[in-house]
Design a protein around this motif. Structure first.
Motif, PDB file in Angstrom:
ATOM      1  N   LEU A 220       0.893  -1.119   0.152  1.00 25.37           N
ATOM      2  CA  LEU A 220       0.081  -0.220  -0.074  1.00 25.37           C
ATOM      3  C   LEU A 220       0.898   1.291  -0.017  1.00 25.37           C
ATOM      4  O   LEU A 220       1.898   1.085   0.597  1.00 25.37           O
ATOM      5  CB  LEU A 220      -0.832   0.016   1.394  1.00 25.37           C
ATOM      6  CG  LEU A 220      -1.828  -1.185   1.445  1.00 25.37           C
ATOM      7  CD1 LEU A 220      -2.424  -1.136   2.688  1.00 25.37           C
ATOM      8  CD2 LEU A 220      -3.172  -1.260   0.559  1.00 25.37           C
ATOM      9  N   ILE A 221       0.265   2.345  -0.467  1.00 25.34           N
ATOM     10  CA  ILE A 221       0.867   3.637  -0.237  1.00 25.34           C
ATOM     11  C   ILE A 221       0.111   4.646   0.083  1.00 25.34           C
ATOM     12  O   ILE A 221      -1.113   4.529   0.129  1.00 25.34           O
ATOM     13  CB  ILE A 221       1.803   4.121  -1.990  1.00 25.34           C
ATOM     14  CG1 ILE A 221       0.418   4.408  -2.893  1.00 25.34           C
ATOM     15  CG2 ILE A 221       2.526   3.266  -2.277  1.00 25.34           C
ATOM     16  CD1 ILE A 221       0.878   4.912  -4.071  1.00 25.34           C
ATOM     17  N   LEU A 245       0.310  -9.201  10.428  1.00 25.22           N
ATOM     18  CA  LEU A 245       1.889  -8.738  10.696  1.00 25.22           C
ATOM     19  C   LEU A 245       2.399  -7.412   9.624  1.00 25.22           C
ATOM     20  O   LEU A 245       2.323  -7.493   8.640  1.00 25.22           O
ATOM     21  CB  LEU A 245       2.807  -9.948  10.246  1.00 25.22           C
ATOM     22  CG  LEU A 245       4.231  -9.818  10.474  1.00 25.22           C
ATOM     23  CD1 LEU A 245       4.541  -9.346  11.691  1.00 25.22           C
ATOM     24  CD2 LEU A 245       5.061 -10.841   9.883  1.00 25.22           C
ATOM     25  N   HIS A 246       2.486  -6.402  10.520  1.00 24.27           N
ATOM     26  CA  HIS A 246       2.793  -5.162   9.786  1.00 24.27           C
ATOM     27  C   HIS A 246       4.522  -5.137   9.772  1.00 24.27           C
ATOM     28  O   HIS A 246       5.272  -5.108  10.586  1.00 24.27           O
ATOM     29  CB  HIS A 246       2.159  -4.060  10.627  1.00 24.27           C
ATOM     30  CG  HIS A 246       2.462  -2.648   9.884  1.00 24.27           C
ATOM     31  ND1 HIS A 246       1.842  -1.407  10.444  1.00 24.27           N
ATOM     32  CD2 HIS A 246       3.141  -2.316   8.898  1.00 24.27           C
ATOM     33  CE1 HIS A 246       2.164  -0.392   9.602  1.00 24.27           C
ATOM     34  NE2 HIS A 246       3.163  -0.866   8.638  1.00 24.27           N
ATOM     35  N   ALA A 258       6.371   5.535   7.798  1.00 24.78           N
ATOM     36  CA  ALA A 258       5.899   4.491   7.170  1.00 24.78           C
ATOM     37  C   ALA A 258       4.811   3.689   7.990  1.00 24.78           C
ATOM     38  O   ALA A 258       3.912   3.012   7.293  1.00 24.78           O
ATOM     39  CB  ALA A 258       6.833   3.627   6.684  1.00 24.78           C
ATOM     40  N   TYR A 259       5.101   3.610   9.094  1.00 23.78           N
ATOM     41  CA  TYR A 259       4.112   2.976  10.069  1.00 23.78           C
ATOM     42  C   TYR A 259       2.538   3.752   9.951  1.00 23.78           C
ATOM     43  O   TYR A 259       1.589   2.954   9.633  1.00 23.78           O
ATOM     44  CB  TYR A 259       4.668   2.838  11.565  1.00 23.78           C
ATOM     45  CG  TYR A 259       3.464   2.122  12.594  1.00 23.78           C
ATOM     46  CD1 TYR A 259       3.093   0.931  12.505  1.00 23.78           C
ATOM     47  CD2 TYR A 259       2.936   3.242  13.179  1.00 23.78           C
ATOM     48  CE1 TYR A 259       2.569   0.409  13.459  1.00 23.78           C
ATOM     49  CE2 TYR A 259       2.060   2.602  14.260  1.00 23.78           C
ATOM     50  CZ  TYR A 259       1.731   1.398  14.204  1.00 23.78           C
ATOM     51  OH  TYR A 259       0.599   0.701  15.291  1.00 23.78           O
ATOM     52  N   LYS A 260       2.776   4.926  10.090  1.00 26.37           N
ATOM     53  CA  LYS A 260       1.502   5.759  10.210  1.00 26.37           C
ATOM     54  C   LYS A 260       0.699   5.675   8.814  1.00 26.37           C
ATOM     55  O   LYS A 260      -0.494   5.768   8.921  1.00 26.37           O
ATOM     56  CB  LYS A 260       1.753   6.957  10.662  1.00 26.37           C
ATOM     57  CG  LYS A 260       2.316   7.205  12.026  1.00 26.37           C
ATOM     58  CD  LYS A 260       2.465   8.725  12.428  1.00 26.37           C
ATOM     59  CE  LYS A 260       2.805   8.998  13.732  1.00 26.37           C
ATOM     60  NZ  LYS A 260       3.123  10.545  14.085  1.00 26.37           N
ATOM     61  N   ILE A 261       1.348   5.804   7.793  1.00 34.79           N
ATOM     62  CA  ILE A 261       0.775   5.393   6.485  1.00 34.79           C
ATOM     63  C   ILE A 261      -0.076   4.228   6.376  1.00 34.79           C
ATOM     64  O   ILE A 261      -1.362   4.422   5.977  1.00 34.79           O
ATOM     65  CB  ILE A 261       1.808   5.729   5.348  1.00 34.79           C
ATOM     66  CG1 ILE A 261       2.575   7.166   5.358  1.00 34.79           C
ATOM     67  CG2 ILE A 261       1.228   5.125   4.132  1.00 34.79           C
ATOM     68  CD1 ILE A 261       3.575   6.965   4.206  1.00 34.79           C
ATOM     69  N   ILE A 262       0.548   3.130   6.619  1.00 38.77           N
ATOM     70  CA  ILE A 262      -0.386   1.921   6.693  1.00 38.77           C
ATOM     71  C   ILE A 262      -1.470   1.777   7.617  1.00 38.77           C
ATOM     72  O   ILE A 262      -2.629   1.444   7.271  1.00 38.77           O
ATOM     73  CB  ILE A 262       0.604   0.632   6.727  1.00 38.77           C
ATOM     74  CG1 ILE A 262       1.649   0.724   5.792  1.00 38.77           C
ATOM     75  CG2 ILE A 262      -0.192  -0.480   6.850  1.00 38.77           C
ATOM     76  CD1 ILE A 262       1.053   0.508   4.463  1.00 38.77           C
ATOM     77  N   LEU A 266      -5.482   1.589   6.809  1.00 37.51           N
ATOM     78  CA  LEU A 266      -6.355   0.734   7.120  1.00 37.51           C
ATOM     79  C   LEU A 266      -7.549   1.060   7.779  1.00 37.51           C
ATOM     80  O   LEU A 266      -8.710   0.678   7.624  1.00 37.51           O
ATOM     81  CB  LEU A 266      -5.736  -0.239   8.290  1.00 37.51           C
ATOM     82  CG  LEU A 266      -4.533  -1.354   7.889  1.00 37.51           C
ATOM     83  CD1 LEU A 266      -3.666  -1.874   9.039  1.00 37.51           C
ATOM     84  CD2 LEU A 266      -4.729  -2.097   6.801  1.00 37.51           C
ATOM     85  N   LYS A 267      -7.408   2.322   8.355  1.00 37.57           N
ATOM     86  CA  LYS A 267      -8.658   2.855   9.125  1.00 37.57           C
ATOM     87  C   LYS A 267      -9.588   3.573   7.970  1.00 37.57           C
ATOM     88  O   LYS A 267     -10.795   3.370   8.097  1.00 37.57           O
ATOM     89  CB  LYS A 267      -7.954   4.020   9.975  1.00 37.57           C
ATOM     90  CG  LYS A 267      -8.990   4.638  10.767  1.00 37.57           C
ATOM     91  CD  LYS A 267      -8.704   5.687  11.886  1.00 37.57           C
ATOM     92  CE  LYS A 267      -9.785   6.283  12.771  1.00 37.57           C
ATOM     93  NZ  LYS A 267      -9.155   7.346  13.737  1.00 37.57           N
TER      94      LYS A 267
END
Length: 335
Positions: A220-221, A245-246, A258-262, A266-267
């Motif tokens: 995802l981007i 598993l992220h 990068a973590y916050k983008i995913i 998802l939200k």
């Protein structure tokens, strides 16, 4: 075999056969009478799930499915033959949606599941059906009833216990290849994975023989929910998972970003993905010094507010610990 997870098809069940208008005319039979038989029932449209399919590619080259009609009745009170049912075989996890692509009509989640989706039309009555004490020679018959028709969307959501999520080139395919027999395409550029891949993780007796299916979806981007990149259509394949598993690439300049983008994607997607149990891990940790990995790990743990695992699928460090944790969570949900 190409992967296809969405297809629009037209379905029509068979019409019922017409009733027969017939009278007995036999030598030496003093009183004849009506003997027209009823028509046969039209074939139904039936969906059946099979285990050896994981794509809807068959429905890309043929979109119209029409069941056969019932045969008309005949004299001597013979009922017409029923039209055979038309059985459409689909992968386990296929959803049948209305034409608006939102209304769920059926969810095929079990192997061998059969669903009569459109019933065939009933056969018409022959003139024997209308014989009575006051009407000894009826000339009335009914034609067969029409079958049902409908346009629907088929959407496949793969059945997996765990899912891999992350930005493109985060090491998801490498992780899948390291812990399963799957052989996804692996390269050092983004979007090497263009369709979901499945693999079976076998942990053996050391983890109570917990085997589970792991799904890897294309990366995802930012803006995926608005159609950026490959979009978020493949997130449907991890909707049924019990744990995610992220993976975050440790070589990225901003692991927190990068973590916050995913998490944001998802939200935005919904379907409860942001609330699923999630394990966070830094991938490719063999590419940086331990001190730098520890620094980024601490930074990410502060943002994620949970333990972050440092792993390397290539060197196979930390992989077993993460797999054992995933198996534990999956076993808890299964029980």
């Amino acid at each position: 075999m190409k992967f296809l997870d969405q297809a629009k098809i037209y379905l029509k069940s068979g019409n019922g056969g017409a009733g027969c208008l017939s009278f007995r005319r036999e030598k030496f039979v003093e009183f004849g009478g009506p003997d027209g038989g009823d028509g046969g029932k039209g074939g139904a449209i039936v969906f059946e799930t099979v285990s050896n399919l994981n794509t809807l590619i068959d429905y890309r080259y043929q979109q119209h499915f029409v069941a056969k009609n019932g045969r008309p009745g005949a004299g001597r009170n013979r009922t017409g033959a029923d039209g055979p049912d038309l059985v459409l075989r689909v992968p386990v996890g296929t959803q049948i949606l209305a034409e608006d692509k939102e209304t769920l009509l059926a969810d095929m989640t079990q192997e061998g599941q059969r669903l009569v989706f459109l019933k065939g039309g009933d056969g018409g009555f022959g003139n024997l059906h209308f014989k009575s004490s006051t009407n000894q020679a009826p000339r009335k018959i009914f034609p067969g009833w029409s079958g049902q028709e409908r346009e629907v969307w088929l959407r496949l959501k793969l059945i997996a216990d765990a899912g891999l999520i992350g930005l493109p080139n985060a090491g998801k395919s490498t992780f899948l290849a390291a812990c399963t027999q799957a052989r996804p395409k692996i390269a050092d550029y983004p979007f090497t994975t263009l369709s979901p891949n499945l693999g079976v993780v076998r942990l053996g007796k050391k983890n109570d023989n917990v085997d589970f299916v792991l799904a890897d979806i294309p990366g995802l981007i930012e803006g995926a929910h608005e159609g950026q990149g490959l979009g978020d259509r493949f997130l449907g394949h991890v909707e049924r998972t019990k744990v995610l598993l992220h993976l975050v690439d440790v070589t990225a300049d901003d692991v927190v970003g990068a973590y916050k983008i995913i998490r944001a994607e998802l939200k935005a997607y919904g379907a409860g993905l942001s609330r699923k149990p999630q394990i966070v891990a830094l991938s490719k940790c063999d590419a940086l010094p331990k001190e730098e990995v520890a620094k980024k790990k601490a930074l990410l743990e502060k943002t994620a507010r949970k333990k972050v695992y440092a792993i390397s699928a290539v060197a196979h460090t930390g992989v077993d610990e993460v797999l054992a944790l995933m198996a534990k969570k999956i076993k808890g949900v299964r029980s």
